[in-house]
Design a protein around this motif. Structure first.
Motif, PDB file in Angstrom:
ATOM      1  N   THR A  15      26.443  35.004  41.663  1.00 20.55           N
ATOM      2  CA  THR A  15      27.596  34.902  40.779  1.00 20.55           C
ATOM      3  C   THR A  15      28.706  35.872  41.185  1.00 20.55           C
ATOM      4  O   THR A  15      29.876  35.520  41.205  1.00 20.55           O
ATOM      5  CB  THR A  15      27.163  35.214  39.332  1.00 20.55           C
ATOM      6  N   GLN A  16      28.315  37.098  41.528  1.00 20.53           N
ATOM      7  CA  GLN A  16      29.326  38.124  41.756  1.00 20.53           C
ATOM      8  C   GLN A  16      29.607  38.398  43.222  1.00 20.53           C
ATOM      9  O   GLN A  16      30.564  39.085  43.543  1.00 20.53           O
ATOM     10  CB  GLN A  16      28.871  39.427  41.095  1.00 20.53           C
ATOM     11  N   GLN A  17      28.754  37.925  44.105  1.00 18.17           N
ATOM     12  CA  GLN A  17      28.959  38.246  45.519  1.00 18.17           C
ATOM     13  C   GLN A  17      28.293  37.241  46.448  1.00 18.17           C
ATOM     14  O   GLN A  17      27.410  36.483  46.036  1.00 18.17           O
ATOM     15  CB  GLN A  17      28.400  39.637  45.808  1.00 18.17           C
ATOM     16  N   GLU A  38      35.091  39.749  42.842  1.00 12.25           N
ATOM     17  CA  GLU A  38      36.161  40.292  41.989  1.00 12.25           C
ATOM     18  C   GLU A  38      36.996  41.314  42.759  1.00 12.25           C
ATOM     19  O   GLU A  38      38.225  41.328  42.676  1.00 12.25           O
ATOM     20  CB  GLU A  38      35.553  40.916  40.725  1.00 12.25           C
ATOM     21  N   LYS A  39      36.295  42.150  43.545  1.00 10.41           N
ATOM     22  CA  LYS A  39      36.984  43.231  44.239  1.00 10.41           C
ATOM     23  C   LYS A  39      37.683  42.760  45.517  1.00 10.41           C
ATOM     24  O   LYS A  39      38.833  43.114  45.772  1.00 10.41           O
ATOM     25  CB  LYS A  39      35.945  44.311  44.579  1.00 10.41           C
ATOM     26  N   GLU A  40      36.998  41.952  46.314  1.00 14.61           N
ATOM     27  CA  GLU A  40      37.541  41.633  47.634  1.00 14.61           C
ATOM     28  C   GLU A  40      38.362  40.342  47.670  1.00 14.61           C
ATOM     29  O   GLU A  40      39.084  40.106  48.627  1.00 14.61           O
ATOM     30  CB  GLU A  40      36.398  41.566  48.657  1.00 14.61           C
ATOM     31  N   LEU A  41      38.200  39.531  46.645  1.00 16.13           N
ATOM     32  CA  LEU A  41      39.019  38.314  46.572  1.00 16.13           C
ATOM     33  C   LEU A  41      39.718  38.295  45.207  1.00 16.13           C
ATOM     34  O   LEU A  41      39.540  37.371  44.398  1.00 16.13           O
ATOM     35  CB  LEU A  41      38.135  37.070  46.771  1.00 16.13           C
ATOM     36  N   HIS A  43      42.656  37.731  44.214  1.00 15.45           N
ATOM     37  CA  HIS A  43      43.665  36.715  43.877  1.00 15.45           C
ATOM     38  C   HIS A  43      43.083  35.527  43.113  1.00 15.45           C
ATOM     39  O   HIS A  43      43.824  34.695  42.620  1.00 15.45           O
ATOM     40  CB  HIS A  43      44.390  36.244  45.147  1.00 15.45           C
ATOM     41  N   TYR A  44      41.753  35.433  43.026  1.00 22.28           N
ATOM     42  CA  TYR A  44      41.168  34.367  42.201  1.00 22.28           C
ATOM     43  C   TYR A  44      41.095  34.760  40.730  1.00 22.28           C
ATOM     44  O   TYR A  44      40.783  33.929  39.873  1.00 22.28           O
ATOM     45  CB  TYR A  44      39.778  33.969  42.723  1.00 22.28           C
ATOM     46  N   ASN A  45      41.367  36.059  40.479  1.00 26.53           N
ATOM     47  CA  ASN A  45      41.386  36.545  39.091  1.00 26.53           C
ATOM     48  C   ASN A  45      40.115  36.250  38.307  1.00 26.53           C
ATOM     49  O   ASN A  45      40.175  35.906  37.128  1.00 26.53           O
ATOM     50  CB  ASN A  45      42.566  35.924  38.318  1.00 26.53           C
ATOM     51  N   THR A  46      38.978  36.324  38.972  1.00 21.46           N
ATOM     52  CA  THR A  46      37.739  36.111  38.222  1.00 21.46           C
ATOM     53  C   THR A  46      37.309  37.431  37.587  1.00 21.46           C
ATOM     54  O   THR A  46      37.706  38.508  38.049  1.00 21.46           O
ATOM     55  CB  THR A  46      36.590  35.640  39.138  1.00 21.46           C
ATOM     56  N   LYS A  47      36.511  37.340  36.552  1.00 23.56           N
ATOM     57  CA  LYS A  47      35.832  38.520  35.999  1.00 23.56           C
ATOM     58  C   LYS A  47      34.382  38.387  36.427  1.00 23.56           C
ATOM     59  O   LYS A  47      33.715  37.422  36.058  1.00 23.56           O
ATOM     60  CB  LYS A  47      35.901  38.521  34.461  1.00 23.56           C
ATOM     61  N   LYS A  48      33.934  39.332  37.229  1.00 21.42           N
ATOM     62  CA  LYS A  48      32.574  39.283  37.768  1.00 21.42           C
ATOM     63  C   LYS A  48      32.250  37.924  38.387  1.00 21.42           C
ATOM     64  O   LYS A  48      31.165  37.367  38.213  1.00 21.42           O
ATOM     65  CB  LYS A  48      31.550  39.628  36.681  1.00 21.42           C
ATOM     66  N   GLY A  49      33.236  37.359  39.079  1.00 20.15           N
ATOM     67  CA  GLY A  49      32.996  36.128  39.835  1.00 20.15           C
ATOM     68  C   GLY A  49      33.168  34.834  39.060  1.00 20.15           C
ATOM     69  O   GLY A  49      32.983  33.760  39.626  1.00 20.15           O
ATOM     70  N   VAL A  50      33.493  34.933  37.767  1.00 17.66           N
ATOM     71  CA  VAL A  50      33.616  33.689  36.979  1.00 17.66           C
ATOM     72  C   VAL A  50      34.873  33.674  36.106  1.00 17.66           C
ATOM     73  O   VAL A  50      35.471  34.712  35.829  1.00 17.66           O
ATOM     74  CB  VAL A  50      32.392  33.465  36.048  1.00 17.66           C
ATOM     75  N   ASP A  55      33.003  29.035  25.449  1.00 23.74           N
ATOM     76  CA  ASP A  55      31.621  28.941  25.937  1.00 23.74           C
ATOM     77  C   ASP A  55      31.524  28.291  27.321  1.00 23.74           C
ATOM     78  O   ASP A  55      30.445  27.971  27.797  1.00 23.74           O
ATOM     79  CB  ASP A  55      30.738  28.212  24.909  1.00 23.74           C
ATOM     80  N   GLU A  56      32.684  28.086  27.954  1.00 23.45           N
ATOM     81  CA  GLU A  56      32.669  27.496  29.297  1.00 23.45           C
ATOM     82  C   GLU A  56      32.763  28.595  30.352  1.00 23.45           C
ATOM     83  O   GLU A  56      33.619  29.469  30.259  1.00 23.45           O
ATOM     84  CB  GLU A  56      33.838  26.525  29.472  1.00 23.45           C
ATOM     85  N   VAL A  57      31.878  28.542  31.335  1.00 27.00           N
ATOM     86  CA  VAL A  57      31.887  29.539  32.407  1.00 27.00           C
ATOM     87  C   VAL A  57      31.824  28.789  33.735  1.00 27.00           C
ATOM     88  O   VAL A  57      30.968  27.917  33.924  1.00 27.00           O
ATOM     89  CB  VAL A  57      30.682  30.511  32.290  1.00 27.00           C
ATOM     90  N   ALA A  58      32.758  29.109  34.642  1.00 27.26           N
ATOM     91  CA  ALA A  58      32.784  28.401  35.928  1.00 27.26           C
ATOM     92  C   ALA A  58      33.311  29.316  37.024  1.00 27.26           C
ATOM     93  O   ALA A  58      33.954  30.328  36.758  1.00 27.26           O
ATOM     94  CB  ALA A  58      33.667  27.166  35.810  1.00 27.26           C
ATOM     95  N   SER A  59      33.012  28.946  38.270  1.00 30.07           N
ATOM     96  CA  SER A  59      33.480  29.720  39.427  1.00 30.07           C
ATOM     97  C   SER A  59      34.396  28.866  40.286  1.00 30.07           C
ATOM     98  O   SER A  59      34.165  27.654  40.422  1.00 30.07           O
ATOM     99  CB  SER A  59      32.293  30.120  40.307  1.00 30.07           C
TER     100      SER A  59
END
Ligand code: XUL
Length: 583
Positions: A15-17, A38-41, A43-50, A55-59
Motif C-alpha cells: 500500500t505504501q511502497q 507518499e514521500k517520493e511520488l 505529486h499523486y497527493n496520496t496519504k500513505k499511498g491511498v 468509506d472508499e479507499v483507492a490507489s
C-alpha cells in the motif's frame, strides 16, 4: 562458477511502497531498493499511498507505473548488475483490481520499442479504463457483499465455496460495485487484473493471467473445483463468459512453477537485464509471507503487529466465515489459513502504559509489563480477561473489556469482576488470553493427522462453543501445530513471545524473526525455486527445497516445547468459551 553469479528478484507492491529485494543463489539478501509513494511520488497527493473518500479507499495506478521505473533506476544507480538476474517473482497487496482497455496488450508489447520513454508515458494515456485500483482498506461494498452471500445461501456457503465469507475488500464485490457505478467504464474494460498480475504483466510486456492463490481473495473462485463460480460471476455480469474473458480465465494453477515469459525488452534495453530473465507468477502479500519461511503442513506463523494475524499451512480444507482459506501458492494440495484480529499491540500498550503510570513512570518501557507477564508470584490460574479497545473480528464483538474469576475446582466462571487485584494481573492476562484465542482458533484449521495427545475422560462429554460452532472440548486438546514462527514488532519482546509460544504449544519448535522483508523475500524464494525447477536443475517440492537451503542461522529458536505448560491452559478453554458467550 556460473551459478555464483545468479541473482533473483522479489517485488513487494504494497500500500505504501514498492520494494524490490535481490537474493543470490545461496538465498542471501544482497540488495534492496524501495520507493515510498507518499514521500517520493508526492505529486499523486496520496496519504500513505491511498486516496480516502469517506468509506472508499483507492490507489492511483499511474503512481505504481512510475514507482516501477524508479525502483529499477535505483538499482542501476547503485551499481547493481541487473544482467545477472535469472528470475523475478514477488508479492502484491491482495484484493485490489486494475482495469485495462482493449489497447492495453498492444501498448504493453510496444514497450519493447519505447525504452527511451517511461512506463507512465507509454501506458497512462490509453491502457487503463479506470486510473484507480480499489484498496484493501475500502469499506464501500456493503450492498454487494449482501448480494454475494444471498446468491449462494449465506456467509457459511460463500466461505465453503470461495474460502471466505463476503468482505468489503474482496475483488468480486469491488468489481460488482464498479460495474454498477460506471457501466461505460466496464464496457471499455477489456481485462481486469489483480495487483499481482498487473505487476507481472508490466514486467512481461504482455497481459498475463491471475495467479490462483491470489485469486482466492476475490469471493469468486471455487477452491475445490479450481474454477470461477458461475453464480458469483453472474452477479458482476449476466454474460458470465464476458466477465470470464475479462478475468483472463483460467488463472495459472498453483503450485506448478509456470514461467509467464521473459522480461520485456523494455527492461532489457533500459536497465540491462538479460533477454532470458524469466518472470514467474506474483502472488498476494500474505501468501508470499508464508513462502518466506520454511513453513510446512501444520506449521503456523504468528504476526504480532498492531493487529495480530495468524497464517498457517494446512492440507485440511475446513472453511468457516470466521477466517480465510487460500490455495497455497507453492505447496501442492495445501491451503493457507488466515485469522485476523483487530486487537494486538495497541491493546497491550494500553495496559503497559497504565502499569507504568501506576509506578509513577511516564515512559513507554516494557520492563514492568515483561516482569509481570513472566512473574511466578502473580497467580492468574483462576482469572481470565478479554481486552478489546477496538471491535474484534473473532470473537465478533464491539469494543469491550471483560474480566472473570474462575472457581479453583471446576475452573468455570465464579464471578465477573470490574478489575483484578492490580494491573500486573492484566498484563499477564491480556497476553494469556490473546494467545489462548489464537490457540483455540487455530485448532479447526489444523490437519487431522496433527498430534493426538492424551484424552482425559472428564472432558469427553464437555462441549465448548467458539464463533458459532460447538465441539467436544476433547477435540481442542487433540491437535497442536508442529512449529510456530513469530514475526512482527512484538516478537522482539521476550515475555510476550514466550507466553504466546507456551500457550500455543507447537510440538517441535518455536522460532522468531524480526524482518521487514517477509513479502519480498517470499517472492525471491518463489522466483529461485520456480526457476531451478523449470530449468531442470532440481525437482524438489518447494517446502523440501526451502527446508534444505533456508538460512536457519537467521532465525532465533527461543522456547523449547513444554507439554506441561501447554496442558495448563487446557483448563481455561471452557471458561474462555463461557466468557466469550457473555459478550
Ligand atoms: C488480506 C488483506 C491485507 C492486504 C495488505 O486479506 O487485505 O493483508 O493484503 O496488503
Amino acid at each position: 562458477m556460473m551459478e555464483k553469479q545468479a541473482y533473483y528478484l522479489g517485488f513487494d507492491l504494497s500500500t505504501q511502497q514498492l520494494k524490490c529485494l535481490a537474493i543470490n543463489q545461496d538465498l542471501k539478501i544482497i540488495h534492496s531498493e524501495t520507493v515510498e509513494f507518499e514521500k517520493e511520488l508526492p505529486h499523486y497527493n496520496t496519504k500513505k499511498g491511498v486516496y480516502l473518500h469517506e468509506d472508499e479507499v483507492a490507489s492511483p495506478v499511474f503512481m505504481w507505473l512510475e514507482a516501477i521505473d524508479l525502483v529499477f533506476m535505483k538499482y542501476v544507480n547503485s551499481g547493481f548488475n541487473l544482467g545477472k538476474v535469472k528470475a523475478i517473482s514477488g508479492s502484491a497487496q491482495q484484493h485490489g483490481s486494475v482495469y485495462w482497455t482493449t489497447e492495453a496488450d498492444f501498448l504493453l508489447q510496444s514497450l519493447s520499442d519505447n525504452h527511451d520513454k517511461s512506463l507512465l508515458s507509454v501506458l497512462a494515456p490509453n491502457a487503463f479504463s479506470w486510473e484507480l485500483s480499489p484498496n484493501w482498506q475500502d469499506h464501500s461494498t456493503g450492498s454487494q457483499c449482501t448480494e454475494f452471500e444471498k446468491k449462494v445461501g449465506g456467509p457459511k456457503q460463500l466461505a465453503s465455496l470461495t474460502g471466505s465469507k463476503a468482505h468489503y475488500r474482496f475483488t468480486g464485490p469491488q468489481i460488482m460495485k464498479f460495474v454498477g457505478k460506471n457501466p461505460e467504464g466496464y464496457e471499455r474494460t477489456k481485462t481486469i487484473s489483480l495487483v499481482s498480475n498487473f505487476l507481472s504483466s508490466i514486467l512481461c510486456g504482455k497481459l498475463v493471467p491471475l495467479e490462483e492463490a491470489d485469486a482466492c481473495g476475490m469471493n469468486l473462485y471455487d477452491i475445490k473445483e479450481h474454477k470461477f463460480d458461475e453464480g458469483c460471476l453472474s452477479l458482476i455480469d449476466k454474460d458470465t463468459n464476458n466477465i470470464r474473458r475479462k478475468l483472463m480465465d483460467p488463472p495459472t494453477r498453483c503450485p506448478e512453477p509456470i514461467c509467464l515469459g521473459n522480461i520485456s525488452q523494455y527492461f532489457v534495453k533500459k536497465y540491462g537485464f538479460q533477454s532470458n530473465c524469466s518472470i514467474y507468477p506474483i502472488t498476494g502479500d500474505n501468501l508470499a509471507t508464508i513462502c518466506s519461511l520454511p513453513l510446512k503442513t501444520n506449521d503456523i506463523l504468528v504476526s504480532l503487529g498492531t493487529s495480530t494475524t495468524v497464517l498457517l499451512v494446512t492440507d485440511h480444507y475446513n472453511p468457516s466465515p470466521n477466517y480465510h482459506l487460500f490455495i497455497h501458492p507453492t505447496i501442492a494440495n495445501n491451503f493457507m489459513g488466515m485469522i485476523c484480529y483487530c486487537n494486538g499491540s495497541l491493546a497491550r500498550e494500553e495496559i503497559r502504559d497504565e502499569l507504568n503510570k501506576s509506578a509513577g513512570l511516564t515512559n513507554s518501557s516494557w520492563d514492568l509489563f515483561d516482569k509481570a507477564v513472566l512473574a511466578d508470584d502473580i497467580h492468574t490460574d483462576n482469572e481470565l480477561g478479554l481486552y478489546f479497545p477496538l471491535g474484534e473480528i473473532v470473537p465478533s464483538t464491539k469494543a469491550t473489556y471483560k474480566r472473570i474469576e474462575l472457581d479453583p475446582k471446576t475452573k468455570l466462571i465464579s464471578k465477573i469482576v470490574p478489575k483484578f487485584q492490580d494491573i500486573r494481573h492484566d498484563a499477564k492476562n491480556i497476553v494469556e488470553s490473546q494467545a489462548l484465542s489464537c490457540r483455540i482458533r487455530i485448532y479447526p484449521l489444523l490437519s487431522s493427522d496433527a498430534e493426538h495427545s492424551r484424552e482425559t475422560s472428564d472432558n469427553i462429554h464437555t462441549k465448548v462453543k467458539f464463533d458459532g460452532s460447538e465441539l467436544p472440548l476433547s477435540e481442542y486438546l487433540n491437535k497442536r501445530p508442529n512449529r510456530a514462527f513469530f514475526v512482527g514488532g512484538a516478537s522482539k519482546n521476550d515475555s510476550i513471545v514466550r507466553k504466546f509460544a507456551q500457550v500455543i504449544g507447537a510440538k517441535e519448535a518455536n522460532y522468531r524473526l524480526d524482518t521487514p522483508n517477509s513479502c519480498a523475500l517470499g517472492g525471491c524464494f518463489k522466483a529461485i525455486w520456480s526457476h531451478l525447477v523449470v530449468t531442470g536443475r532440481i525437482d524438489d517440492p518447494f517446502s523440501v527445497y526451502l527446508e534444505a537451503h533456508f538460512l536457519w542461522d537467521e532465525l532465533d529458536r527461543f522456547y523449547e516445547p513444554d507439554q506441561e505448560a501447554w496442558e495448563m491452559y487446557n483448563k481455561k478453554i471452557e471458561a474462555m468459551s463461557n466468557l466469550e458467550a457473555l459478550l
